[in-house]
Design an enzyme around this catalytic site. Structure first.
Site, PDB file in Angstrom:
ATOM      1  N   ALA A  73     -13.264  16.993  10.840  1.00 26.09           N
ATOM      2  CA  ALA A  73     -14.330  17.802  10.038  1.00 26.09           C
ATOM      3  C   ALA A  73     -15.734  17.672  10.381  1.00 26.09           C
ATOM      4  O   ALA A  73     -16.607  18.206  10.124  1.00 26.09           O
ATOM      5  CB  ALA A  73     -14.366  17.114   8.579  1.00 26.09           C
ATOM      6  N   ASP A  74     -16.104  16.627  11.290  1.00 28.04           N
ATOM      7  CA  ASP A  74     -17.272  16.453  12.190  1.00 28.04           C
ATOM      8  C   ASP A  74     -17.900  17.818  12.750  1.00 28.04           C
ATOM      9  O   ASP A  74     -19.064  18.108  12.878  1.00 28.04           O
ATOM     10  CB  ASP A  74     -17.158  15.353  13.094  1.00 28.04           C
ATOM     11  CG  ASP A  74     -16.733  14.154  12.447  1.00 28.04           C
ATOM     12  OD1 ASP A  74     -17.244  13.302  11.961  1.00 28.04           O
ATOM     13  OD2 ASP A  74     -15.333  14.271  12.588  1.00 28.04           O
ATOM     14  N   PHE A  75     -16.794  18.607  13.248  1.00 26.60           N
ATOM     15  CA  PHE A  75     -16.889  19.833  14.133  1.00 26.60           C
ATOM     16  C   PHE A  75     -17.271  21.045  12.963  1.00 26.60           C
ATOM     17  O   PHE A  75     -17.778  22.101  13.356  1.00 26.60           O
ATOM     18  CB  PHE A  75     -15.957  20.281  14.804  1.00 26.60           C
ATOM     19  CG  PHE A  75     -15.999  19.077  16.214  1.00 26.60           C
ATOM     20  CD1 PHE A  75     -17.018  19.059  16.894  1.00 26.60           C
ATOM     21  CD2 PHE A  75     -14.848  18.329  16.272  1.00 26.60           C
ATOM     22  CE1 PHE A  75     -16.761  18.152  17.916  1.00 26.60           C
ATOM     23  CE2 PHE A  75     -14.963  17.350  17.165  1.00 26.60           C
ATOM     24  CZ  PHE A  75     -15.866  17.049  18.095  1.00 26.60           C
ATOM     25  N   GLU A  99     -16.012  26.449  17.078  1.00 23.89           N
ATOM     26  CA  GLU A  99     -15.908  26.455  15.597  1.00 23.89           C
ATOM     27  C   GLU A  99     -16.959  27.597  14.889  1.00 23.89           C
ATOM     28  O   GLU A  99     -16.585  27.983  14.060  1.00 23.89           O
ATOM     29  CB  GLU A  99     -16.235  24.824  15.055  1.00 23.89           C
ATOM     30  CG  GLU A  99     -15.126  24.076  15.191  1.00 23.89           C
ATOM     31  CD  GLU A  99     -15.085  23.350  16.749  1.00 23.89           C
ATOM     32  OE1 GLU A  99     -14.295  22.507  16.825  1.00 23.89           O
ATOM     33  OE2 GLU A  99     -16.121  23.628  17.367  1.00 23.89           O
ATOM     34  N   HIS A 115     -16.825  10.488  14.497  1.00 25.68           N
ATOM     35  CA  HIS A 115     -15.562  10.913  13.949  1.00 25.68           C
ATOM     36  C   HIS A 115     -15.167  10.030  12.735  1.00 25.68           C
ATOM     37  O   HIS A 115     -13.968  10.019  12.441  1.00 25.68           O
ATOM     38  CB  HIS A 115     -14.492  10.705  15.076  1.00 25.68           C
ATOM     39  CG  HIS A 115     -14.678  11.635  15.889  1.00 25.68           C
ATOM     40  ND1 HIS A 115     -15.101  13.032  16.019  1.00 25.68           N
ATOM     41  CD2 HIS A 115     -14.600  11.512  17.505  1.00 25.68           C
ATOM     42  CE1 HIS A 115     -15.483  13.792  17.054  1.00 25.68           C
ATOM     43  NE2 HIS A 115     -14.744  12.904  17.995  1.00 25.68           N
TER      44      HIS A 115
END
Length: 345
Positions: free
Chosen positions: A85-87, A61, A130
Site C-alpha cells: 500500500a505504500d506505493f 501506480e 513497507h
C-alpha cells in the site's frame, strides 16, 4: 451457508463470484496473474477469466490509477490491487483529486466505481517504507469509502459491497491476516460500509479497533478475563463512514475506552475515535481515553525492534488495567509471537 476459509481465500472467492455476477469488473495490478502475486488472492480469477479481465500491469501506480479511474468513468468497474500500500501514494493524485471529488463537482452524477486494495502492516523487518498503515490517510478525504476488514467474512463481504458501489473505495488488508481462518458465507453477501460489529461483549472497558488490532484486542480480553476484567471489543470494520453510534453505545456502557491502531496516534484513526467520544458522550467517561499505537517515529528494520514498535495484546491489556484502576492484577510478560500477532507474511 458458511464454511471455514482463510482471509486470503475469502478475498479470492469473493473476487471470482463478483466477476461472474458482473462482467464489467476487471482486476489490475502488478503480478495479479501469478500465484504468488497479491498473496494468491487474484490467481483464481486469472485462471477463471484470463488476461483480458485480470491484467498484469507495469510498475507505474500513477498511470494505472489514472487509466482505471478513466475506465470506471466509462462504465467499467476496475479492482486495482497494490501488494504494498505504500506505493498507493503514487496513485493519490488520480484517486483523491479526481475520483473522490467528481460526484460532488458534477452534481451527484459523477460517481466513479473504482476499488483499490492495499496490503499494509509489518512483515519480516521491512523498515520504514513497507511497515505502515494508511487507512487514516485515505479516510481523511470526503468522497471515498475506506474499510479495514479484520475477519475472512468481512474481507469477502466488504469487497462485495465495494464492487457494487458507485463510490470509490479503498480496502486496507493487513498482511498478517491472510492466514487466519473464519466462517465465510458461500454466497456473495455484501457487508455495508459504516456498520461496525461487536466482536466481544464486556462490561468494564471498551477497546475500539480495526483490522489486525481486533485480534490483538481479543487476545488482550482473553488475558484479562482470567483476572476478572471484562473487555468489550468493537470492530469498526469501516473507517469512513465510521459507525459512531456503535462506538458511543459501547463506551457509554463501560465508561472506559482504549483505542488500538496500527498507525500513529497523531492525526490518525485513534484521534478521530477519541474526538467522536469527547464530542458526543463526554459525561459517560469514567477515565480519559487511552490510545495504543506505534511510537511517533518510522518503523525500524530490525526484527526485534519492529516487534517492539508495533502495538500488541500485552500493551492493550496494560492500558485496560490502568483504566480500571486495578493495582493487584498484572499482565504476563509475553515474548516472541505471544507478544503480538505474527504471520508468515
Amino acid at each position: 451457508m458458511s464454511r471455514t476459509l482463510t482471509y486470503g481465500q475469502a478475498i479470492a472467492e469473493g473476487t471470482v463470484q463478483a466477476m461472474e455476477a458482473d462482467p464489467s469488473i476487471l482486476v489490475a495490478g502488478q503480478n495479479v496473474d501469478d500465484h504468488k502475486g497479491s498473496y494468491g488472492t487474484t490467481r483464481p480469477a486469472f485462471e477463471r477469466f484470463g488476461a483480458q479481465r485480470v491484467i498484469d500491469t507495469p510498475n507505474s501506480e500513477n498511470a494505472v490509477a489514472g487509466i482505471c479511474i478513466g475506465a470506471a468513468d466509462q462504465g467499467l468497474r476496475p479492482l486495482v490491487v497494490h501488494t504494498r500500500a505504500d506505493f498507493m501514494f503514487l496513485a493519490m493524485d488520480a484517486l483523491i483529486n479526481l475520483a473522490s471529488k467528481w460526484r460532488y463537482m458534477y452534481g451527484d452524477k459523477g460517481g466513479v466505481p473504482v476499488v483499490m486494495r492495499g496490503v499494509v502492516g509489518r512483515g519480516w523487518g521491512q523498515g520504514a517504507t513497507h511497515s505502515q498503515s494508511l487507512h487514516a490517510t485515505f479516510g481523511h478525504f470526503p468522497g471515498l469509502y475506506v474499510a479495514a476488514p479484520g475477519s475472512p467474512a468481512d474481507a469477502k463481504g466488504l469487497l462485495a459491497a465495494a464492487l457494487q458501489s458507485d463510490t470509490p473505495v479503498v480496502l486496507m488488508e493487513n498482511r498478517s491476516l491472510y492466514p487466519i481462518e473464519g466462517e465465510v458465507p458461500e454466497e456473495l453477501t455484501p457487508v455495508p460500509f459504516g456498520v461496525g460489529r461487536l466482536a466481544r461483549h464486556g462490561t468494564d472497558v471498551t477497546v475500539v479497533a480495526a483490522s489486525l488490532m481486533v485480534h490483538e484486542a481479543e487476545r488482550a480480553a482473553d488475558l484479562l478475563a482470567r483476572q476478572g476484567v471484562s473487555v468489550e471489543v468493537v470492530d469498526v470494520r469501516s473507517i469512513r463512514p465510521l459507525d459512531e453510534d456503535l462506538i458511543c453505545e459501547s463506551v457509554a456502557r463501560t465508561g472506559r475506552v482504549v483505542v488500538a491502531d496500527t498507525s500513529w496516534a497523531r492525526y490518525g484513526f485513534s484521534a478521530e475515535v477519541a474526538a467522536v467520544i469527547a464530542e458526543r458522550i463526554p459525561g459517560e467517561l469514567r477515565a480519559p481515553v487511552r490510545r495504543i499505537t506505534p511510537p511517533n517515529c518510522p518503523a525500524p528494520v530490525s526484527w526485534p525492534l519492529e516487534e517492539a514498535f508495533h502495538p500488541s495484546a500485552a500493551k492493550i491489556a496494560e492500558a485496560c488495567l490502568d483504566l480500571v484502576g486495578s493495582g493487584e492484577v498484572t499482565v504476563p510478560v509475553l515474548t516472541g509471537v505471544d507478544a503480538g500477532f505474527s504471520g508468515p507474511y
